[in-house]
Design a protein around this motif. Sequence first.
Motif, PDB file in Angstrom:
ATOM      1  N   LEU A 169      -4.227   8.974   0.514  1.00 54.19           N
ATOM      2  CA  LEU A 169      -3.684   9.877   1.534  1.00 54.19           C
ATOM      3  C   LEU A 169      -4.642  11.026   1.880  1.00 54.19           C
ATOM      4  CD1 LEU A 169       0.030  10.122   0.330  1.00 54.19           C
ATOM      5  CD2 LEU A 169      -0.774   9.048   2.443  1.00 54.19           C
ATOM      6  N   ALA A 170      -5.705  11.148   1.122  1.00 47.03           N
ATOM      7  CA  ALA A 170      -6.630  12.270   1.357  1.00 47.03           C
ATOM      8  C   ALA A 170      -7.126  12.341   2.795  1.00 47.03           C
ATOM      9  CB  ALA A 170      -7.800  12.178   0.381  1.00 47.03           C
ATOM     10  N   PRO A 171      -7.376  11.190   3.480  1.00 41.19           N
ATOM     11  CA  PRO A 171      -7.861  11.299   4.860  1.00 41.19           C
ATOM     12  C   PRO A 171      -6.888  12.012   5.793  1.00 41.19           C
ATOM     13  CG  PRO A 171      -8.248   9.087   4.016  1.00 41.19           C
ATOM     14  CD  PRO A 171      -7.379   9.799   3.013  1.00 41.19           C
ATOM     15  N   CYS A 172      -5.606  12.092   5.415  1.00 40.84           N
ATOM     16  CA  CYS A 172      -4.614  12.757   6.279  1.00 40.84           C
ATOM     17  C   CYS A 172      -5.040  14.200   6.574  1.00 40.84           C
ATOM     18  CB  CYS A 172      -3.244  12.791   5.599  1.00 40.84           C
ATOM     19  SG  CYS A 172      -2.461  11.176   5.442  1.00 40.84           S
ATOM     20  N   CYS A 173      -5.662  14.841   5.599  1.00 44.77           N
ATOM     21  CA  CYS A 173      -5.995  16.253   5.762  1.00 44.77           C
ATOM     22  C   CYS A 173      -7.496  16.498   5.918  1.00 44.77           C
ATOM     23  CB  CYS A 173      -5.449  17.053   4.577  1.00 44.77           C
ATOM     24  SG  CYS A 173      -3.655  16.934   4.436  1.00 44.77           S
ATOM     25  N   ALA A 174      -8.251  15.416   6.082  1.00 41.66           N
ATOM     26  CA  ALA A 174      -9.692  15.580   6.307  1.00 41.66           C
ATOM     27  C   ALA A 174      -9.908  16.158   7.706  1.00 41.66           C
ATOM     28  CB  ALA A 174     -10.397  14.241   6.182  1.00 41.66           C
ATOM     29  N   PRO A 175     -10.944  16.988   7.867  1.00 42.29           N
ATOM     30  CA  PRO A 175     -11.187  17.563   9.200  1.00 42.29           C
ATOM     31  C   PRO A 175     -11.409  16.496  10.265  1.00 42.29           C
ATOM     32  CG  PRO A 175     -12.629  18.542   7.525  1.00 42.29           C
ATOM     33  CD  PRO A 175     -11.903  17.429   6.865  1.00 42.29           C
ATOM     34  N   SER A 176     -11.887  15.337   9.834  1.00 45.56           N
ATOM     35  CA  SER A 176     -12.173  14.284  10.815  1.00 45.56           C
ATOM     36  C   SER A 176     -10.940  13.476  11.197  1.00 45.56           C
ATOM     37  CB  SER A 176     -13.231  13.342  10.241  1.00 45.56           C
ATOM     38  OG  SER A 176     -12.760  12.802   9.018  1.00 45.56           O
ATOM     39  N   HIS A 177      -9.783  13.765  10.554  1.00 45.01           N
ATOM     40  CA  HIS A 177      -8.601  12.948  10.856  1.00 45.01           C
ATOM     41  C   HIS A 177      -8.141  13.151  12.297  1.00 45.01           C
ATOM     42  CE1 HIS A 177      -4.119  11.977  10.496  1.00 45.01           C
ATOM     43  NE2 HIS A 177      -4.799  10.841  10.544  1.00 45.01           N
ATOM     44  N   ARG A 178      -7.807  12.044  12.949  1.00 43.32           N
ATOM     45  CA  ARG A 178      -7.307  12.111  14.323  1.00 43.32           C
ATOM     46  C   ARG A 178      -5.817  11.797  14.279  1.00 43.32           C
ATOM     47  NH1 ARG A 178     -12.350   8.715  15.160  1.00 43.32           N
ATOM     48  NH2 ARG A 178     -11.003   6.932  14.762  1.00 43.32           N
TER      49      ARG A 178
ATOM     50  N   ASN B 206      -8.968   1.673   6.122  1.00 41.83           N
ATOM     51  CA  ASN B 206      -9.935   2.688   6.536  1.00 41.83           C
ATOM     52  C   ASN B 206      -9.327   3.499   7.684  1.00 41.83           C
ATOM     53  OD1 ASN B 206     -12.051   4.017   7.855  1.00 41.83           O
ATOM     54  ND2 ASN B 206     -13.529   2.420   7.381  1.00 41.83           N
ATOM     55  N   VAL B 207      -9.306   4.804   7.529  1.00 36.56           N
ATOM     56  CA  VAL B 207      -8.586   5.634   8.508  1.00 36.56           C
ATOM     57  C   VAL B 207      -9.237   5.580   9.894  1.00 36.56           C
ATOM     58  CG1 VAL B 207      -9.834   7.804   8.071  1.00 36.56           C
ATOM     59  CG2 VAL B 207      -7.406   7.876   8.737  1.00 36.56           C
TER      60      VAL B 207
ATOM     61  N   PRO C 266       0.821  -1.218   0.000  1.00 40.52           N
ATOM     62  CA  PRO C 266       0.000   0.000   0.000  1.00 40.52           C
ATOM     63  C   PRO C 266       0.852   1.264   0.000  1.00 40.52           C
ATOM     64  CG  PRO C 266      -0.780  -1.570   1.638  1.00 40.52           C
ATOM     65  CD  PRO C 266       0.496  -2.116   1.099  1.00 40.52           C
ATOM     66  N   ASP C 267       0.543   2.147  -0.924  1.00 40.52           N
ATOM     67  CA  ASP C 267       1.249   3.420  -0.989  1.00 40.52           C
ATOM     68  C   ASP C 267       0.311   4.471  -0.412  1.00 40.52           C
ATOM     69  OD1 ASP C 267       3.131   5.321  -1.549  1.00 40.52           O
ATOM     70  OD2 ASP C 267       2.376   5.701  -3.571  1.00 40.52           O
TER      71      ASP C 267
END
Lengths: 281, 632
Positions: free
Chosen positions: B603-612, B401-402, B395-396
Amino acid sequence: VRGWWRRPLLHFFVLGGALLLLDRQLDAAGPALLSMGDASARSAPLSDEELLYRDARARGLERSDALVQRRLIRDMRFVSDAPDARDEDLLAQALALGLDESDLVVRRRLVQRVALDEAAAARRQEPSEAELRDYLERHAERFAQPARVRLSQVFLSRQRRGASLASDAEALGSDLAGAGPDAGAACGDPLPLPRTVSGSRRELAAMFGEDFASAAFDLPGRSWQGPVASAYGLHWVWIHQRLPARPAALASVRSALREGVLEERADAALRERLAWLRSRR
Amino acid sequence: MRRSAVPVFLAALLSLAAAPAADTAREPCAHRNPLRSVWFGDLHVHTAFSQDAATGGTRATPRDAYRFAKGEPLGAPPWRGDQPLRRFQLDRPLDFAAVTDHAELLGEVHICRTPGLPGHDSWVCRISRNWPRLAFFVMNARHSLGERKRFGLCGEDGAGCLEAARTPWREIRDAAEAAYDRTAACTFTSFVGYEWTASENTRNLHRNVIFRNERVPELPTSVYEAPRVEGLWRALRRECLDRGDGCDALVIPHNSNLSDGLMFEPSDSEGRPLTAESAAERARSELLVEVMQHKGDSECTPEDSADELCAFEKLSIANFMQNYLPGFWARPPPPRSYVRRALKDGLLLEERLGVNPFRLGMIASTDTHLGTPGLVREDAHPGHGGAGTPPSAVPDGLPDNVEYGPGGLAAIWAEENSRDSLFDALQRREVYGTSGPRLRVRFFGGWRYAEDLCDSDTLVERGYAHGVPMGGQLPPPPAAGAAPRFAVHALRDPGTAERPGTPLQRIQIVKGWVEGGETREAVYDVAGRSDDAAGVDLATCTPYGPGADALCSVWRDPDFDPGQRAFYYVRVLENPVCRWSQYVCNAHGVDCARDVGLLPPSLAPCCAPSHRPVIQERAWTSPIWYSPESGS
């Protein structure tokens, strides 16, 4: 021609075409997963597989294996113009047509069957005491009982003493110098770990951390030694006893030895069979 | 009167049959601590014998999983031929583990993977081999939607799959036997187990079944044989507990967070309100709950509590189906999906029925589908492995699932590392769960603990002598006006030389009670600091700030009312560290100020507001309960 898309004939062709494509996709993709239980066949060169397949046919397994039979009967019932014929007749027809030779699944099943038969035969007889003993001797290291040390420790808390930890430890060392093992009982800071403990390196590491566990096995005995660093502070340590690693008693590892012998025997039987088959070519 | 010898002979035969099998014998452990040691392990592990693991490319067998738990390296998907492109190894072996493959699909998986078995070429198997993602959905959707019929490939009455299940079940048992250390070294304990995988319209009701020893039923009970949990309990009684040969089993529910409130409803599976009888059956049958794992935390929710630390590893979906639906469909799990609510409801039901059906001790585990028990490091999370997609390349980006994570561990206080000793401790609930780290938590409740117990070396001896450990029931109060005292001690995870454990932040005691016919809760900080002086630099994942090696407290309940039934459990918090996803985002050089909107989907979830980006690892102990009846 309004509503042409509702015509059943169109639906028939569209669905039929989709199914055809789906089927071709499935066949073209080939199996993505390997079967379990045929690890040896999987990792062996193709010639091994070919040898086992020929062996299976030489032994007539395609006629006696229940799963092969069921598959051939099912296939024959599908292609035969007399699908209601008796199973025996369908099987004979399938073999006469050579369906068994062109079917990859039958082929793999026959290869697997030879391997499974060899393994089952090898496992049929319980290992003898001599075999268990021999296996234990050859794998002595794997079954060895780890070295253990029995020690008492006096703890000085990094958290409680802060900057004075090292000097406090030196002072405690002076108090303990020349004293016996019981002298530490009233000293030090509380820690909910045993003051006197017997453990292997791994057990001591789980309690005090790896540095402490390593040091404990190198310290001389019968005097207070230290300070020894742990994950929580510094300790003075008295080594009471050191038990070297020792071989396991056969009785205590019997079931693991049994598993090991049977696994080894099954592997060896298959290898021997292959060597024998190869020598006959 | 002349007596026949036959009954005597039969009785002798029966007594032989009932005697413990010879292979249950073992050497006494060299390390036996009457004051009990803590052992860490994983009681929720899937291997290639589980359909959703196999379709994800997992090839690890139960034997491989046990070898991994004992410290050996293991290959993981993707594969190039016979070579794994990823390899994992624990930096510290586990003390115990149980392989818990899905009971439902043991047969089907074997059929699909073994050419020649009838059913191997069925449409389900062909899909499974060629389009694993679709197979994962189809096979699991059928379970999840409550389909109780086996697939056609199993034959007319499912007998084909039951027969096929025998081989993997035999292998699972043999693998556990081969892994169990019966020597005096007692380095590793294996348990035979399986997962019963029931759902109601994708609302998760899964349970793991763990057996005390090698005496187990002939086949696992799947949802096909027992569609309702009461059927599972009855099957276990019939095929194990009542056999009289030492067979013993625990049933451990998990992922109540995905049950959409169903796991802890105050009713039986038919929807009938619990009675004294059915509540007692549940109390007898289920002593523990898995409070945290790969698919999130099930302790409590901020939606139902003022406790802000409930906002921990929460999923944003209430059941499995919402995973596959558009985002607007998702809604957070309702309060009844959480263990704290169940513990409180249990008190209320006890008041009404005289029995508490939810007297649950707490553990955590991983639910790995890669056959990698105990792989809980935040800085090396390979993904859950059960999503049904065999990766075609390493996986790159985020491997999963984040919202998921590496899961946790089960901690057991037992005299020694043997099956009987660990199983006894699980049954008396002297256990706790952690979100990964191996921190040591002692928790005792009683009436006479001295306030200076933390300054003494005898906390543990006196803890046992004058009260009960975690999982127990408070003895009657010694006098009117007495209030219970709780002694709690936490020691940070020593870690390894390369990766020292994280310092502790604080200890909390969570109290739930019934007052005026309603449940209440309160959270007390009893040791450590509750400020945010400690933190972690997100760019480097370097922690900073003060923390403790050890925390200790003797806490007296200031609001105790002897007429109110209550429970108390401990939550220990470490200082914050980087969450697994932040390690991945950093490794890929993500800079949200620069990259937001430009990142690939992985990698988009890295910068999602919901990312912890941060996780505050923790431990949850089994509760100690108080009942007014015990004082009367």
